[in-house]
Design a protein around this motif. Sequence first.
Motif, PDB file in Angstrom:
ATOM      1  N   CYS A  65       0.899  -0.966   0.072  1.00 18.95           N
ATOM      2  CA  CYS A  65      -0.213  -0.058  -0.147  1.00 18.95           C
ATOM      3  C   CYS A  65       0.910   1.200  -0.065  1.00 18.95           C
ATOM      4  O   CYS A  65       0.485   2.281  -0.678  1.00 18.95           O
ATOM      5  N   ARG A  66       1.924   1.323   0.796  1.00 15.62           N
ATOM      6  CA  ARG A  66       3.009   2.289   0.612  1.00 15.62           C
ATOM      7  C   ARG A  66       3.487   2.608  -0.687  1.00 15.62           C
ATOM      8  O   ARG A  66       3.539   3.714  -1.147  1.00 15.62           O
ATOM      9  N   GLU A  67       3.591   1.195  -1.412  1.00 15.76           N
ATOM     10  CA  GLU A  67       4.422   1.583  -2.840  1.00 15.76           C
ATOM     11  C   GLU A  67       3.286   2.131  -3.604  1.00 15.76           C
ATOM     12  O   GLU A  67       3.585   3.080  -4.513  1.00 15.76           O
ATOM     13  N   GLY A  81       5.654   6.695   3.994  1.00 14.57           N
ATOM     14  CA  GLY A  81       6.120   5.751   4.970  1.00 14.57           C
ATOM     15  C   GLY A  81       5.122   5.444   6.085  1.00 14.57           C
ATOM     16  O   GLY A  81       3.783   5.626   5.753  1.00 14.57           O
ATOM     17  N   SER A  82       5.641   5.141   7.185  1.00 17.44           N
ATOM     18  CA  SER A  82       4.409   4.898   8.448  1.00 17.44           C
ATOM     19  C   SER A  82       5.063   5.896   9.551  1.00 17.44           C
ATOM     20  O   SER A  82       5.975   6.499   9.533  1.00 17.44           O
ATOM     21  N   VAL A 133       1.563  10.046   3.703  1.00 12.09           N
ATOM     22  CA  VAL A 133       2.140  10.565   2.544  1.00 12.09           C
ATOM     23  C   VAL A 133       2.339  11.908   2.756  1.00 12.09           C
ATOM     24  O   VAL A 133       1.304  12.600   3.008  1.00 12.09           O
ATOM     25  N   LEU A 134       3.458  12.416   2.715  1.00  9.18           N
ATOM     26  CA  LEU A 134       3.922  13.912   2.916  1.00  9.18           C
ATOM     27  C   LEU A 134       4.112  14.472   1.374  1.00  9.18           C
ATOM     28  O   LEU A 134       4.901  13.774   0.503  1.00  9.18           O
ATOM     29  N   ALA A 135       3.901  15.734   1.440  1.00  7.72           N
ATOM     30  CA  ALA A 135       4.345  16.409   0.284  1.00  7.72           C
ATOM     31  C   ALA A 135       5.934  16.927   0.447  1.00  7.72           C
ATOM     32  O   ALA A 135       6.580  16.748   1.504  1.00  7.72           O
ATOM     33  N   ARG A 136       6.438  17.398  -0.553  1.00  9.94           N
ATOM     34  CA  ARG A 136       7.834  17.609  -0.560  1.00  9.94           C
ATOM     35  C   ARG A 136       7.861  19.065   0.379  1.00  9.94           C
ATOM     36  O   ARG A 136       7.199  19.709   0.656  1.00  9.94           O
ATOM     37  N   ALA A 137       9.047  18.803   1.161  1.00 10.59           N
ATOM     38  CA  ALA A 137       9.271  19.879   2.063  1.00 10.59           C
ATOM     39  C   ALA A 137       9.450  21.203   1.437  1.00 10.59           C
ATOM     40  O   ALA A 137      10.108  21.362   0.375  1.00 10.59           O
TER      41      ALA A 137
END
Length: 473
Positions: free
Chosen positions: A362-364, A377-378, A396-400
């Motif tokens: 699911c992360r992939e 990630g988790s 799911v994090l956006a780009r910093a």
Amino acid sequence: MRKPEHVFNREREWASLVSFAAEEGAGARLGVVSGRRRQGKSYLLQALAAGMGGIYFPALEVTEAVALRLFADELIRFTGAPVPAFRDWIDAVPYLFGAVRDRAIPVVFDEFPYLIKASPELPSIIQRELGPGGSGASSSARVLLCGSAMSVMGGLLSGTAPLRGRAGLEMVVRPFDYRQAAAFWGIGDARLAVLVHAVVGGTPAYRREFVRGDVPSDLDDFDDWVIRTVLNAEGSLFREARYLLAEETEIRDPSLYHSVLAAVADGNTTSGGIAGYVGRKSNEIAHPLRVLEDSHLLVKERDLFRPNRSYYRVAEPLVTFYQAIMAREWTRLERGDAATVWRGSRARFLSQVVGPHIEVLCREYALGDDAEAGEVGSGVVPDPANRTQIQIDVAVLARADHGRPRRILSLGEVKWDRVMGTEHVARLRRARDLLTAKGFDTRDTVLTCYSGAGFSTEAASDVRLVTIDDLYA
């Protein structure tokens, strides 16, 4: 040059190899190709050398003198002329570069770690001949060093190694991802594809050589397939997980490394938890953890919400399956009692193998599904008011964006065999509120439920429901 029909997938790898091997210009070039065994590296490089009229030298675990004689035989086949007897690689490498001058061709040294074991000075010799004034200056050889001992291959270009800074290509041939693996095995049922991938992962050789094309016909055949293949004491897959560890040259105490893998497969994912499981101090397992990471058997991942925390997971599904199912029943399996072992182990297979594995898939999926994703990630979200912690399986994090709060695009929970409902959504909403209080930007955060058993709730404006079929769509 077109990829041969018999090479499945690997378009990106093939294009990179052809581009490197056909690069114009004077001077020899160096490339390094690595990857665990059974991934098809030799298959690719043999096809490359054959298609471009190059040299393919498969090294053996022999003495230097024997290796040099075999290498001379390969040069005779290539040049069609006599080749002098080489006293050492100081003679052989310049002769090779002198023999390859007219056009760019690949020169493949497969299983290069075998050559280093017998001739530790070989990387330094290659470095000297590639350098200023070396015999490689007037050669058109495109040298490819290939090997499966990941710790050795990783060290070729690192730190103060002689070849550091010399390689124009550094490729790792990895297992097929879960979608490619399903296509390679010819499995169209998504649930069956997940179960098979949880056992054998994406290693190509496991289908072709190890089970000789034996694919479960449907979900009802899966149990029998496990019994007749991986749990079959006479089958090639039966001892494969043990061999994967034995192939790494830096491992001196296999029992300790197997214990570390067993600890992680059993759910002990922190260094402290692993140390406690194996009965060692944390500093005593630091080296085994590093070697297993270098060998691509363990993966270290950080907690996205607590950057000072990190977790380990087993990278090779077959190793997880072995540690969770086979190791504890090894004697009975060797006696041929696979059916009984499997009946008693299937519940553990679903909880300790399939459950964590579907989270990785699911992360992939999430990484490829969202174009804005910068990191997937988790993580764990502490809930002090309720004196508990909320596990986020897929974050799911956006780009910093420097100077701005980190945006959270999605928070997800994964269940393989449980129907997901309002209680799961409520837990994710609580996590989102807590992360907002910690300074994350959650204005556009989507709460995502990934389930292999369905849903008892409906999707809302802030809730997305993802099925197993969606993973393979």
